[in-house]
Design a protein around this motif. Sequence first.
Motif, PDB file in Angstrom:
ATOM      1  N   GLY A 265       0.805  -1.214   0.000  1.00  0.00           N
ATOM      2  CA  GLY A 265       0.000   0.000   0.000  1.00  0.00           C
ATOM      3  C   GLY A 265       0.839   1.266   0.000  1.00  0.00           C
ATOM      4  O   GLY A 265       0.354   2.328   0.411  1.00  0.00           O
ATOM      5  N   ARG A 266       2.071   1.173  -0.436  1.00  0.00           N
ATOM      6  CA  ARG A 266       2.965   2.338  -0.521  1.00  0.00           C
ATOM      7  C   ARG A 266       3.024   2.795  -1.971  1.00  0.00           C
ATOM      8  O   ARG A 266       3.473   2.053  -2.842  1.00  0.00           O
ATOM      9  N   THR A 267       2.602   3.990  -2.240  1.00  0.00           N
ATOM     10  CA  THR A 267       2.508   4.475  -3.608  1.00  0.00           C
ATOM     11  C   THR A 267       3.499   5.603  -3.856  1.00  0.00           C
ATOM     12  O   THR A 267       3.512   6.579  -3.114  1.00  0.00           O
ATOM     13  N   PRO A 268       4.355   5.482  -4.889  1.00  0.00           N
ATOM     14  CA  PRO A 268       5.180   6.630  -5.273  1.00  0.00           C
ATOM     15  C   PRO A 268       4.256   7.807  -5.660  1.00  0.00           C
ATOM     16  O   PRO A 268       3.161   7.570  -6.156  1.00  0.00           O
ATOM     17  N   PRO A 269       4.676   9.048  -5.387  1.00  0.00           N
ATOM     18  CA  PRO A 269       5.998   9.461  -4.917  1.00  0.00           C
ATOM     19  C   PRO A 269       6.122   9.601  -3.398  1.00  0.00           C
ATOM     20  O   PRO A 269       7.104  10.144  -2.931  1.00  0.00           O
ATOM     21  N   SER A 270       5.124   9.124  -2.611  1.00  0.00           N
ATOM     22  CA  SER A 270       5.294   9.192  -1.156  1.00  0.00           C
ATOM     23  C   SER A 270       6.534   8.408  -0.742  1.00  0.00           C
ATOM     24  O   SER A 270       7.197   8.735   0.236  1.00  0.00           O
ATOM     25  N   ILE A 271       6.839   7.359  -1.474  1.00  0.00           N
ATOM     26  CA  ILE A 271       8.160   6.731  -1.419  1.00  0.00           C
ATOM     27  C   ILE A 271       8.708   6.818  -2.835  1.00  0.00           C
ATOM     28  O   ILE A 271       8.109   6.327  -3.788  1.00  0.00           O
ATOM     29  N   GLY A 272       9.825   7.515  -2.983  1.00  0.00           N
ATOM     30  CA  GLY A 272      10.369   7.745  -4.320  1.00  0.00           C
ATOM     31  C   GLY A 272      10.966   6.485  -4.915  1.00  0.00           C
ATOM     32  O   GLY A 272      11.576   5.680  -4.209  1.00  0.00           O
ATOM     33  N   VAL A 273      10.793   6.314  -6.225  1.00  0.00           N
ATOM     34  CA  VAL A 273      11.370   5.168  -6.933  1.00  0.00           C
ATOM     35  C   VAL A 273      12.043   5.685  -8.203  1.00  0.00           C
ATOM     36  O   VAL A 273      11.421   6.374  -9.012  1.00  0.00           O
ATOM     37  N   LEU A 274      13.322   5.337  -8.349  1.00  0.00           N
ATOM     38  CA  LEU A 274      14.076   5.714  -9.545  1.00  0.00           C
ATOM     39  C   LEU A 274      14.781   4.476 -10.070  1.00  0.00           C
ATOM     40  O   LEU A 274      15.502   3.801  -9.336  1.00  0.00           O
ATOM     41  N   SER A 275      14.573   4.178 -11.345  1.00  0.00           N
ATOM     42  CA  SER A 275      15.126   2.975 -11.971  1.00  0.00           C
ATOM     43  C   SER A 275      16.334   3.321 -12.834  1.00  0.00           C
ATOM     44  O   SER A 275      16.280   4.233 -13.666  1.00  0.00           O
ATOM     45  N   PHE A 276      17.430   2.578 -12.636  1.00  0.00           N
ATOM     46  CA  PHE A 276      18.591   2.716 -13.521  1.00  0.00           C
ATOM     47  C   PHE A 276      18.341   1.814 -14.725  1.00  0.00           C
ATOM     48  O   PHE A 276      18.592   0.609 -14.681  1.00  0.00           O
ATOM     49  N   GLY A 277      17.825   2.386 -15.781  1.00  0.00           N
ATOM     50  CA  GLY A 277      17.437   1.622 -16.961  1.00  0.00           C
ATOM     51  C   GLY A 277      15.951   1.753 -17.195  1.00  0.00           C
ATOM     52  O   GLY A 277      15.144   1.659 -16.266  1.00  0.00           O
ATOM     53  N   ASP A 278      15.580   1.985 -18.438  1.00  0.00           N
ATOM     54  CA  ASP A 278      14.191   2.229 -18.794  1.00  0.00           C
ATOM     55  C   ASP A 278      13.447   0.914 -19.015  1.00  0.00           C
ATOM     56  O   ASP A 278      14.044  -0.147 -19.175  1.00  0.00           O
ATOM     57  N   VAL A 279      12.132   1.017 -18.979  1.00  0.00           N
ATOM     58  CA  VAL A 279      11.242  -0.084 -19.359  1.00  0.00           C
ATOM     59  C   VAL A 279      10.185   0.506 -20.290  1.00  0.00           C
ATOM     60  O   VAL A 279       9.855   1.691 -20.181  1.00  0.00           O
ATOM     61  N   PRO A 280       9.661  -0.286 -21.221  1.00  0.00           N
ATOM     62  CA  PRO A 280       8.771   0.271 -22.239  1.00  0.00           C
ATOM     63  C   PRO A 280       7.543   0.985 -21.674  1.00  0.00           C
ATOM     64  O   PRO A 280       7.022   1.915 -22.289  1.00  0.00           O
ATOM     65  N   TRP A 281       7.083   0.582 -20.496  1.00  0.00           N
ATOM     66  CA  TRP A 281       5.843   1.129 -19.953  1.00  0.00           C
ATOM     67  C   TRP A 281       6.089   2.205 -18.900  1.00  0.00           C
ATOM     68  O   TRP A 281       5.166   2.647 -18.225  1.00  0.00           O
ATOM     69  N   ALA A 282       7.335   2.672 -18.750  1.00  0.00           N
ATOM     70  CA  ALA A 282       7.669   3.599 -17.660  1.00  0.00           C
ATOM     71  C   ALA A 282       6.847   4.880 -17.699  1.00  0.00           C
ATOM     72  O   ALA A 282       6.476   5.426 -16.662  1.00  0.00           O
TER      73      ALA A 282
END
Length: 336
Positions: A265-282
């Motif tokens: 039940g933790r939803t960004p950006p209340s908890i930040g998420v940054l990915s090293f590398g893209d994904v098609p649906w980002a």
Amino acid sequence: MRTQVVTIHDVARAAGVSPATVSRVFNGGNVTPERALSVRQAAEALGFAPNRLARSLRKQRSSVIALIIPDIENPFFTSLARGVEDAAQRTSLSVVLCNSDEDTDKERRYLEVALGEQMAGVIVAAASQDETDLGPLLARGVPVVAVDRRPHEAEVDAVQVDNQHGGEAATRHLLKAGYRRVACIAGPQGASTSEERLAGYRMALRSAPDTARAGDTYVRHGDFRVEGGRAAMRELLALPEPPDAVFVANNLMTVGVLDVLREAGRTPPSIGVLSFGDVPWASLIRPSLTVMELPSYELGRTAADLLLQRIEGNPSPLQTVVLRTRLQVRESTAGP
């Protein structure tokens, strides 16, 4: 009377060096002047003709190159493979794709096949900095280019991403957005890309406010796969004071991280998420995902271009090409 053919191994014995050193002397590798002189004197005394030998070997070899990557299911490596193939097709070379699954034994078998089948060259994203052994290929004069990951002490052409700079920039972005308990889910220990991205994360934290410094409390290692991201994120959420942001060192582990956060039940950006590398649906999910974009296609194309130059006998010094990342800021790091 039959004439004995002088081989690279004969020259190595006469000069008191390894066959790999002889190969480096005649293919533009990094060798001390003293050793280079010793090798050339031995070659001259024995009548060794490296240029004629190289042309002979190229004629004997097939028109196939091997591309050995850790995980074909990762979109990053899929795009990299396309870059290799497009460049190879321009010169009528074919590409055999080999998936090592981050397994050094499996990787070694593929390297042995490339040698046994006299392939024209090899492009490899090493499964391990320490255990990947390119020596047998180099000793036989087979051109090799390391892409994305480079084994320690392997004197080959290489094409890499500036992972440390990217890891530092990603972490600085999270800190600037107001997050203070920034975690890092790195890849496997011993993988060059993992260690470099983690080094960038640590570098950013060293210059961060005191409230953002927590040593390695928030560092976890995954396996560059979805389940590795899940396991690491569960551990981080179980801490007495969980992180308020996470820098994930590759795209597949990010999928696992997002899955665990959804369950919790933790939803960004209340908890930040940054990915090293893209994904098609980002850019399609909500909130959209901030990523450090990697030049995957360009990595593959550049590696293939370097390999093709070596196959054609280019004697220039070894090259290491470093490509930059690009931060794509989206909603998942808007601030706590």
